[in-house]
Scaffold this active site. Structure first.
Site, PDB file in Angstrom:
ATOM      1  N   GLY A  22      -0.021 -14.035   4.196  1.00  0.00           N
ATOM      2  CA  GLY A  22       0.742 -13.720   5.393  1.00  0.00           C
ATOM      3  C   GLY A  22       1.165 -14.975   6.139  1.00  0.00           C
ATOM      4  O   GLY A  22       0.767 -16.097   5.803  1.00  0.00           O
ATOM      5  N   ASP A  69      -8.873  -6.005  -3.824  1.00  0.00           N
ATOM      6  CA  ASP A  69      -8.993  -4.847  -2.946  1.00  0.00           C
ATOM      7  C   ASP A  69     -10.067  -5.177  -1.919  1.00  0.00           C
ATOM      8  O   ASP A  69     -11.261  -5.081  -2.197  1.00  0.00           O
ATOM      9  CB  ASP A  69      -9.374  -3.605  -3.739  1.00  0.00           C
ATOM     10  CG  ASP A  69      -9.566  -2.381  -2.842  1.00  0.00           C
ATOM     11  OD1 ASP A  69      -9.264  -2.471  -1.625  1.00  0.00           O
ATOM     12  OD2 ASP A  69     -10.037  -1.343  -3.355  1.00  0.00           O
ATOM     13  N   TYR A 162      -4.896  -0.144  16.452  1.00  0.00           N
ATOM     14  CA  TYR A 162      -5.033  -1.575  16.222  1.00  0.00           C
ATOM     15  C   TYR A 162      -6.004  -2.190  17.230  1.00  0.00           C
ATOM     16  O   TYR A 162      -6.879  -2.988  16.871  1.00  0.00           O
ATOM     17  CB  TYR A 162      -3.663  -2.233  16.325  1.00  0.00           C
ATOM     18  CG  TYR A 162      -3.657  -3.721  16.072  1.00  0.00           C
ATOM     19  CD1 TYR A 162      -3.719  -4.227  14.776  1.00  0.00           C
ATOM     20  CD2 TYR A 162      -3.588  -4.628  17.129  1.00  0.00           C
ATOM     21  CE1 TYR A 162      -3.712  -5.594  14.533  1.00  0.00           C
ATOM     22  CE2 TYR A 162      -3.576  -5.996  16.900  1.00  0.00           C
ATOM     23  CZ  TYR A 162      -3.637  -6.473  15.602  1.00  0.00           C
ATOM     24  OH  TYR A 162      -3.641  -7.828  15.367  1.00  0.00           O
ATOM     25  N   LYS A 166      -9.574  -4.161  16.364  1.00  0.00           N
ATOM     26  CA  LYS A 166      -9.784  -5.561  16.704  1.00  0.00           C
ATOM     27  C   LYS A 166     -10.944  -5.727  17.683  1.00  0.00           C
ATOM     28  O   LYS A 166     -11.677  -6.733  17.619  1.00  0.00           O
ATOM     29  CB  LYS A 166      -8.502  -6.174  17.263  1.00  0.00           C
ATOM     30  CG  LYS A 166      -7.442  -6.409  16.201  1.00  0.00           C
ATOM     31  CD  LYS A 166      -7.952  -7.337  15.087  1.00  0.00           C
ATOM     32  CE  LYS A 166      -6.884  -7.665  14.066  1.00  0.00           C
ATOM     33  NZ  LYS A 166      -7.380  -8.584  13.018  1.00  0.00           N
TER      34      LYS A 166
END
Length: 258
Positions: A22, A69, A162, A166
């Site tokens: 990313g 995975d 989300y 987090k």
């Protein structure tokens, strides 16, 4: 080598960067490579990995890609085994894979909930177990860097699932820092403010951007390379007495009230 170069050096160490294909974690991987580490990019896209590895190698660094995975213990065990087979060691773990959605709370499906928790929370939990056991069994002076979020510190609107995931990452990082402090395993949370990246671009509407800029004293988004300093602080001996902390890199966002 100068004093500062030596202090922040991670020569002869191997860093596993989960989410390294990313934008943000890829930049972190590059900074780790520049400081001397061999980097292992973990993700799903060979193409994205190859682009980052080309940059790393062009600068004289070393690294490779492993597809894994990360939401299963078996997948993470296989990842660790391959790293040990290829590199002979692991010293630094970055847990940075992430998934996001901007679904109104009453419309969040069980499928969305399960998927985001699997990537953002379960994967971190399992990686810390698998790699933590390796660190303990082998007496590794290790650093675990879990990627948190401002929404784990200050709940943000529209990203309910989300934010929950987090917040859990922030919590487990503090718990593990306490648990493993005498084992020479440091666990910290790196908390980016607003950095445009693949996972959050879909929620950065013009209205949202205006709200963010109004709450960010520096009046701009972060750049991926601006995570480098905090990354090297937490990964190197420069941060040898830092554990259980949340290192926030946010242009002042958390300092803003009204």
């Amino acid at each position: 080598m100068s004093y500062l170069d030596d202090l922040f050096s991670i020569d002869n160490k191997t860093a596993v960067v989960i989410g390294g294909t990313g934008e943000l974690c890829g930049a972190m991987a590059l900074s780790l490579s520049r400081a001397g580490a061999e980097v292992v990019l973990v993700g799903r896209s060979q193409q994205k990995a190859d682009m980052r590895l080309s940059q790393i190698r062009a600068e004289g660094g070393n690294g490779y890609f492993i597809a894994a995975d990360i939401t299963s213990r078996a997948g993470l065990q296989n990842l660790l085994s391959e790293v040990i087979e290829k590199s002979g060691q692991c010293d630094i773990l970055v847990n940075g894979a992430g998934s996001n959605a901007a679904t109104p709370f009453l419309e969040v499906s069980e499928e969305e909930y399960d998927q985001i928790f699997a990537i953002n929370t379960k994967a971190v939990f399992l990686a810390c177990q698998v790699f933590g056991q390796y660190f303990i069994d082998n007496g590794v002076n290790a650093s675990i860097i879990n990627i948190g979020s401002m929404s784990g510190v200050i709940p943000l609107s529209r990203v309910f699932t989300y934010s929950m995931t987090k917040a859990a990452v922030h919590n487990i990082s503090k718990n593990l820092a306490r648990e493993w402090a005498t084992r020479n395993i440091r666990v910290n949370t790196l908390v980016p403010g607003f950095f445009p990246a693949e996972q959050n671009r879909k929620v950065l509407t013009p209205e949202r951007v205006e709200q963010i800029m109004g709450h960010t004293p520096m009046k701009r988004f972060g750049k991926s390379e601006e995570l480098s300093g905090a990354t090297l602080l937490l990964a190197s001996d420069a941060g040898s007495f830092i554990t259980g902390e949340e290192i926030i890199v946010d242009g002042g966002y958390a300092a803003m009230t009204i």
